[in-house]
Write a protein that holds these residues in place. Sequence first.
Motif, PDB file in Angstrom:
ATOM      1  N   SER A 118       0.833  -1.198   0.000  1.00 50.73           N
ATOM      2  CA  SER A 118       0.000   0.000   0.000  1.00 50.73           C
ATOM      3  C   SER A 118       0.872   1.253   0.000  1.00 50.73           C
ATOM      4  CB  SER A 118      -0.906   0.009   1.231  1.00 50.73           C
ATOM      5  OG  SER A 118      -0.157   0.228   2.410  1.00 50.73           O
ATOM      6  N   GLN A 119       0.257   2.383  -0.343  1.00 52.85           N
ATOM      7  CA  GLN A 119       1.022   3.631  -0.390  1.00 52.85           C
ATOM      8  C   GLN A 119       1.534   4.024   0.985  1.00 52.85           C
ATOM      9  OE1 GLN A 119       1.844   5.575  -3.375  1.00 52.85           O
ATOM     10  NE2 GLN A 119       3.316   6.036  -1.773  1.00 52.85           N
ATOM     11  N   LYS A 120       0.714   3.836   2.016  1.00 54.28           N
ATOM     12  CA  LYS A 120       1.159   4.201   3.365  1.00 54.28           C
ATOM     13  C   LYS A 120       2.369   3.371   3.774  1.00 54.28           C
ATOM     14  CE  LYS A 120      -0.312   4.816   8.152  1.00 54.28           C
ATOM     15  NZ  LYS A 120      -1.392   4.663   9.155  1.00 54.28           N
ATOM     16  N   ILE A 121       2.321   2.078   3.512  1.00 52.63           N
ATOM     17  CA  ILE A 121       3.452   1.224   3.862  1.00 52.63           C
ATOM     18  C   ILE A 121       4.694   1.628   3.083  1.00 52.63           C
ATOM     19  CG2 ILE A 121       4.362  -1.115   3.564  1.00 52.63           C
ATOM     20  CD1 ILE A 121       1.776  -2.204   4.591  1.00 52.63           C
ATOM     21  N   GLN A 122       4.547   1.941   1.806  1.00 50.19           N
ATOM     22  CA  GLN A 122       5.704   2.369   1.012  1.00 50.19           C
ATOM     23  C   GLN A 122       6.293   3.654   1.578  1.00 50.19           C
ATOM     24  OE1 GLN A 122       7.336   0.713  -1.507  1.00 50.19           O
ATOM     25  NE2 GLN A 122       8.806   2.347  -1.058  1.00 50.19           N
ATOM     26  N   ASN A 123       5.439   4.560   2.039  1.00 53.20           N
ATOM     27  CA  ASN A 123       5.925   5.787   2.671  1.00 53.20           C
ATOM     28  C   ASN A 123       6.774   5.466   3.900  1.00 53.20           C
ATOM     29  OD1 ASN A 123       4.389   7.048   0.743  1.00 53.20           O
ATOM     30  ND2 ASN A 123       3.047   8.119   2.172  1.00 53.20           N
ATOM     31  N   LEU A 124       6.283   4.547   4.730  1.00 54.64           N
ATOM     32  CA  LEU A 124       7.001   4.192   5.957  1.00 54.64           C
ATOM     33  C   LEU A 124       8.328   3.505   5.635  1.00 54.64           C
ATOM     34  CD1 LEU A 124       4.045   2.828   8.152  1.00 54.64           C
ATOM     35  CD2 LEU A 124       4.936   5.167   7.986  1.00 54.64           C
ATOM     36  N   ILE A 125       8.302   2.570   4.708  1.00 56.94           N
ATOM     37  CA  ILE A 125       9.523   1.840   4.343  1.00 56.94           C
ATOM     38  C   ILE A 125      10.584   2.804   3.807  1.00 56.94           C
ATOM     39  CG2 ILE A 125      10.500   0.177   2.706  1.00 56.94           C
ATOM     40  CD1 ILE A 125       7.953  -1.456   2.966  1.00 56.94           C
ATOM     41  N   THR A 126      10.146   3.765   2.997  1.00 63.18           N
ATOM     42  CA  THR A 126      11.089   4.726   2.421  1.00 63.18           C
ATOM     43  C   THR A 126      11.864   5.468   3.507  1.00 63.18           C
ATOM     44  OG1 THR A 126       9.685   5.036   0.467  1.00 63.18           O
ATOM     45  CG2 THR A 126      11.305   6.759   0.924  1.00 63.18           C
TER      46      THR A 126
END
Length: 402
Positions: A118-126
């Motif tokens: 998901s976009q939120k998870i990608q934000n956190l991983i980044t």
Amino acid sequence: MSLYLIGTCYLVLLCECYVVFRSFLYVTRERQQKRGSYYPRVAVIAPHYGWDQETEKNVLQLLSQDYQGHYQLHFVTHAMGAKHADVSYCHLKRLTESVENADVVIAPNIVDDQLSCSQKIQNLITVINQLPAETEIIAFVDADAFVHETWLTSLVEPLQDEKIGATVGARLYLPQTASLASYTEAAWVNFQIPLQANPAATMVWGGSNAIRRKLIETGKIIQRWSNATIEDHNLTHAVKDQEQKIHFVPDCITINRPEMRTWSQVLEFTNRQMIMTFWMGHRKAWFATFLGSVPKNVILLFALPSIFWLDPVPLSLVFLVPFFEIQCYRISLRILPEWLRSQSEVQRNIHRSSIFAPLSSIVAAFNVIITLFRKEIVWGGVRYKILSATTSQIVGRVKNNE
């Protein structure tokens, strides 16, 4: 037969009262707990999508934390094509341009870059992949959450206990506009607070939590997130798999002020929460919701016509259940921290939303039933299909009118 119907309704009501009673015991013990000062190096990650006046207030409050140790604020939003970023980016840059311990990060867009989470998870991983090695604690906070100035200190302090892997708060919904849908949603959300204060039911809520940095590695959280839809359910599984505690901090409750809500938006949100709970493996929480909402509301639905052929005097006791639900809801929110309980706006909203607590129970019954037939959710303008706790399928962007 009417006695069985009455007994079932009041048994469910007693279970709700028991949850509220347990929450009072927990919160009383927690507020009497004396801990030493603890100020490890913290990274605060705040994912963003969209912008409004409330979002700006929330950002400014985060920038005013009284944490005495070193903490770095990482506001993260996502790209929109090759040359543009989400609307939140320019606002975040404006608010943080003179703040030394804050930065703004742009994450890849999951649809444009054909990513699998998901976009939120990608934000956190980044952000996590860019954190310095000396970061000991990672705290997460949602863009729509207004926190107290002591939020970070209170959230981090219990983590000095090695048995605690994560700390978590909860959210208090205060609708900005008065409507049947908004107050029903508020009652639905706010009853999660006493549930969080029951250790057996406590889960990691992504809007206000902190976790040990080393648990990110030992719990293989990045791997769990790589194809997942939601981060907090996976954090819950990771902490429990490491046999560590999830510790609820009652003074870390945030304020969320949703704007005018339609029934379509309310059902989309509540269905999404329950779909994620069920299909991501939290079956006990789903089953508890089923038992607490479905039998009671089925009985209430059929109780009125039944008065004509069953004993109307004892059966009429069934209709006292909504009244007791309202009182139970009001009492349950007395565990709120003083800074919230002292606000007239909070008291006014609790009183108004409590009237719709019985209706929120009907919504919950609908949610648990629809969950059995749906795996797809819409979140942040993207449609996802949940396949398991750690696997999702990105269906694509949704149109504005969906």
